[in-house]
Design a protein around this motif. Structure first.
Motif, PDB file in Angstrom:
ATOM      1  N   ILE A  99       0.713  -1.350   0.214  1.00 38.69           N
ATOM      2  CA  ILE A  99       0.050   0.028   0.013  1.00 38.69           C
ATOM      3  C   ILE A  99       0.954   1.058   0.104  1.00 38.69           C
ATOM      4  N   TRP A 100       0.664   2.144  -0.932  1.00 40.81           N
ATOM      5  CA  TRP A 100       1.771   3.016  -1.071  1.00 40.81           C
ATOM      6  C   TRP A 100       1.102   4.417  -0.839  1.00 40.81           C
ATOM      7  N   TYR A 101       1.376   5.349  -0.321  1.00 42.50           N
ATOM      8  CA  TYR A 101       0.848   6.719  -0.152  1.00 42.50           C
ATOM      9  C   TYR A 101       1.872   7.933   0.105  1.00 42.50           C
ATOM     10  N   CYS A 102       1.419   8.824  -0.331  1.00 38.06           N
ATOM     11  CA  CYS A 102       2.212  10.230  -0.218  1.00 38.06           C
ATOM     12  C   CYS A 102       1.285  11.394   0.719  1.00 38.06           C
ATOM     13  N   GLY A 103       1.291  12.519   0.418  1.00 38.38           N
ATOM     14  CA  GLY A 103       0.568  13.378   0.983  1.00 38.38           C
ATOM     15  C   GLY A 103      -1.020  13.305   0.575  1.00 38.38           C
ATOM     16  N   SER A 104      -1.052  13.301  -0.652  1.00 39.47           N
ATOM     17  CA  SER A 104      -2.634  13.093  -1.020  1.00 39.47           C
ATOM     18  C   SER A 104      -2.663  12.061  -1.850  1.00 39.47           C
ATOM     19  N   SER A 105      -1.729  11.283  -2.305  1.00 38.93           N
ATOM     20  CA  SER A 105      -1.740  10.085  -3.155  1.00 38.93           C
ATOM     21  C   SER A 105      -2.420  10.268  -4.628  1.00 38.93           C
ATOM     22  N   ARG A 106      -2.103  11.557  -5.076  1.00 42.70           N
ATOM     23  CA  ARG A 106      -2.396  11.741  -6.228  1.00 42.70           C
ATOM     24  C   ARG A 106      -1.434  11.812  -7.352  1.00 42.70           C
ATOM     25  N   GLY A 107      -0.128  12.007  -6.745  1.00 47.52           N
ATOM     26  CA  GLY A 107       1.060  11.984  -7.594  1.00 47.52           C
ATOM     27  C   GLY A 107       2.267  10.843  -7.341  1.00 47.52           C
ATOM     28  N   ARG A 108       2.901  10.973  -6.334  1.00 45.19           N
ATOM     29  CA  ARG A 108       3.803  10.038  -5.828  1.00 45.19           C
ATOM     30  C   ARG A 108       3.009   8.685  -5.654  1.00 45.19           C
ATOM     31  N   GLY A 109       2.099   8.696  -4.733  1.00 48.37           N
ATOM     32  CA  GLY A 109       1.368   7.518  -4.544  1.00 48.37           C
ATOM     33  C   GLY A 109       0.887   6.674  -5.845  1.00 48.37           C
ATOM     34  N   ASN A 110       0.382   7.384  -6.519  1.00 40.02           N
ATOM     35  CA  ASN A 110      -0.209   6.759  -7.769  1.00 40.02           C
ATOM     36  C   ASN A 110       0.810   6.177  -8.706  1.00 40.02           C
ATOM     37  N   ARG A 111       1.883   6.906  -8.994  1.00 40.82           N
ATOM     38  CA  ARG A 111       3.137   6.561  -9.668  1.00 40.82           C
ATOM     39  C   ARG A 111       3.754   5.471  -9.082  1.00 40.82           C
ATOM     40  N   SER A 130      -0.520  -4.198  -5.776  1.00 39.65           N
ATOM     41  CA  SER A 130       0.220  -2.874  -5.536  1.00 39.65           C
ATOM     42  C   SER A 130      -1.121  -1.864  -5.446  1.00 39.65           C
ATOM     43  N   VAL A 131      -1.261  -1.283  -4.498  1.00 40.08           N
ATOM     44  CA  VAL A 131      -2.521  -0.486  -4.291  1.00 40.08           C
ATOM     45  C   VAL A 131      -2.264   0.962  -3.859  1.00 40.08           C
ATOM     46  N   VAL A 132      -2.830   2.106  -4.117  1.00 39.90           N
ATOM     47  CA  VAL A 132      -2.454   3.281  -3.587  1.00 39.90           C
ATOM     48  C   VAL A 132      -3.631   3.621  -2.731  1.00 39.90           C
ATOM     49  N   LEU A 133      -3.268   4.334  -1.206  1.00 39.28           N
ATOM     50  CA  LEU A 133      -4.437   4.550  -0.306  1.00 39.28           C
ATOM     51  C   LEU A 133      -4.851   5.874  -0.818  1.00 39.28           C
ATOM     52  N   VAL A 134      -6.135   5.896  -0.862  1.00 42.37           N
ATOM     53  CA  VAL A 134      -6.956   6.893  -1.390  1.00 42.37           C
ATOM     54  C   VAL A 134      -6.629   8.265  -0.531  1.00 42.37           C
ATOM     55  N   GLY A 139      -5.652  12.477   4.185  1.00 41.40           N
ATOM     56  CA  GLY A 139      -7.266  11.816   4.292  1.00 41.40           C
ATOM     57  C   GLY A 139      -7.078  11.296   5.593  1.00 41.40           C
ATOM     58  N   TRP A 140      -6.042  10.278   5.772  1.00 45.62           N
ATOM     59  CA  TRP A 140      -6.114   9.637   7.201  1.00 45.62           C
ATOM     60  C   TRP A 140      -6.060  10.541   8.200  1.00 45.62           C
ATOM     61  N   ALA A 141      -4.986  11.556   8.322  1.00 49.83           N
ATOM     62  CA  ALA A 141      -4.958  12.348   9.492  1.00 49.83           C
ATOM     63  C   ALA A 141      -6.043  13.117   9.647  1.00 49.83           C
ATOM     64  N   GLY A 144     -10.458  11.320  11.552  1.00 45.96           N
ATOM     65  CA  GLY A 144     -10.932  11.136  12.830  1.00 45.96           C
ATOM     66  C   GLY A 144     -10.113  10.398  13.931  1.00 45.96           C
ATOM     67  N   ARG A 145     -10.537  10.270  15.003  1.00 43.54           N
ATOM     68  CA  ARG A 145      -9.884   9.608  16.049  1.00 43.54           C
ATOM     69  C   ARG A 145      -9.394   8.158  15.815  1.00 43.54           C
ATOM     70  N   ASP A 146     -10.138   7.289  15.077  1.00 44.64           N
ATOM     71  CA  ASP A 146      -9.738   5.894  14.921  1.00 44.64           C
ATOM     72  C   ASP A 146      -8.593   5.917  14.008  1.00 44.64           C
ATOM     73  N   CYS A 147      -8.513   6.988  13.200  1.00 46.44           N
ATOM     74  CA  CYS A 147      -7.305   6.748  12.397  1.00 46.44           C
ATOM     75  C   CYS A 147      -6.259   7.529  13.010  1.00 46.44           C
ATOM     76  N   VAL A 148      -6.272   8.648  13.665  1.00 44.22           N
ATOM     77  CA  VAL A 148      -5.403   9.379  14.308  1.00 44.22           C
ATOM     78  C   VAL A 148      -4.540   8.471  15.322  1.00 44.22           C
ATOM     79  N   GLU A 149      -5.436   7.899  15.922  1.00 46.44           N
ATOM     80  CA  GLU A 149      -4.879   6.732  17.029  1.00 46.44           C
ATOM     81  C   GLU A 149      -3.633   5.810  16.515  1.00 46.44           C
ATOM     82  N   LEU A 150      -3.806   5.564  15.289  1.00 49.97           N
ATOM     83  CA  LEU A 150      -2.919   4.598  14.566  1.00 49.97           C
ATOM     84  C   LEU A 150      -1.912   5.266  13.745  1.00 49.97           C
ATOM     85  N   MET A 151      -1.330   6.471  14.305  1.00 56.35           N
ATOM     86  CA  MET A 151      -0.416   7.261  13.547  1.00 56.35           C
ATOM     87  C   MET A 151       0.719   7.353  14.587  1.00 56.35           C
ATOM     88  N   ASP A 152       1.921   7.350  14.074  1.00 61.34           N
ATOM     89  CA  ASP A 152       3.233   7.407  15.010  1.00 61.34           C
ATOM     90  C   ASP A 152       3.522   8.881  14.741  1.00 61.34           C
TER      91      ASP A 152
END
Length: 161
Positions: A99-111, A130-134, A139-141, A144-152
């Motif tokens: 699973i690939w991602y960048c800031g928005s997953s519209r440039g680097r992530g897709n590429r 091979s997938v890109v995180l939408v 978007g993840w940050a 909401g809390r469920d996602c933020v709690e899973l961030m380092d």
């Protein structure tokens, strides 16, 4: 400014080629995607990054505010030449999904997802995806809390910009 400058934070000037111009265009123009809802559900079901899937954060100069727990940081600007090695490592580890991602997953992530998918296809590998995180880390940050709690290294102020 180097031609390897991040497209997200330093768009190329008219006389400067973007960093990715040094590499071939991906054949796959529309890589598969994964929503944050589906990724979150997988994690809540007990699937673990690094074991059941690999999360790759492609940010370099804009790497701030935190990352999804369990991600590895491979700046997009250095990715293309490492694809054969990454594939071998992931294959040996029996990774099913990258699973690939960048800031928005519209440039680097897709590429990245498209390049890696091309490599998988060239090997005739039907076991690895091979997938890109939408919407990427932004978007993840902001989901909401469920996602933020899973961030380092989460820093709320970085996401208020």
């Amino acid at each position: 400014m180097s031609s390897k400058a991040s497209e997200a934070t330093n768009p190329p000037t008219s006389s400067e080629a973007p960093w990715y111009a040094a590499y071939p265009a991906a054949r796959n123009k529309n890589p598969s995607t994964l929503s944050r809802v589906d990724l979150l559900a997988s994690i809540k079901e007990g699937k673990k990054p690094g074991k059941d899937f690999v999360l790759v954060d492609l940010r370099r100069t804009d790497y701030e505010g935190g990352t999804i727990r369990g991600s590895i940081n491979l700046p997009a600007q250095s990715l293309y030449p490492t694809i054969p090695t990454l594939y071998t490592l992931f294959k040996e580890a029996k990774v099913g999904t990258v699973i690939w991602y960048c800031g928005s997953s519209r440039g680097r992530g897709n590429r990245a997802a498209a390049w890696f998918d091309d490599y998988i296809d060239d090997r005739g590998d039907s076991d690895m995806r091979s997938v890109v995180l939408v919407d990427g880390i932004k978007g993840w940050a902001s989901a909401g809390r469920d996602c933020v709690e899973l961030m380092d290294e989460y820093k709320e102020e970085a996401w208020r910009k």
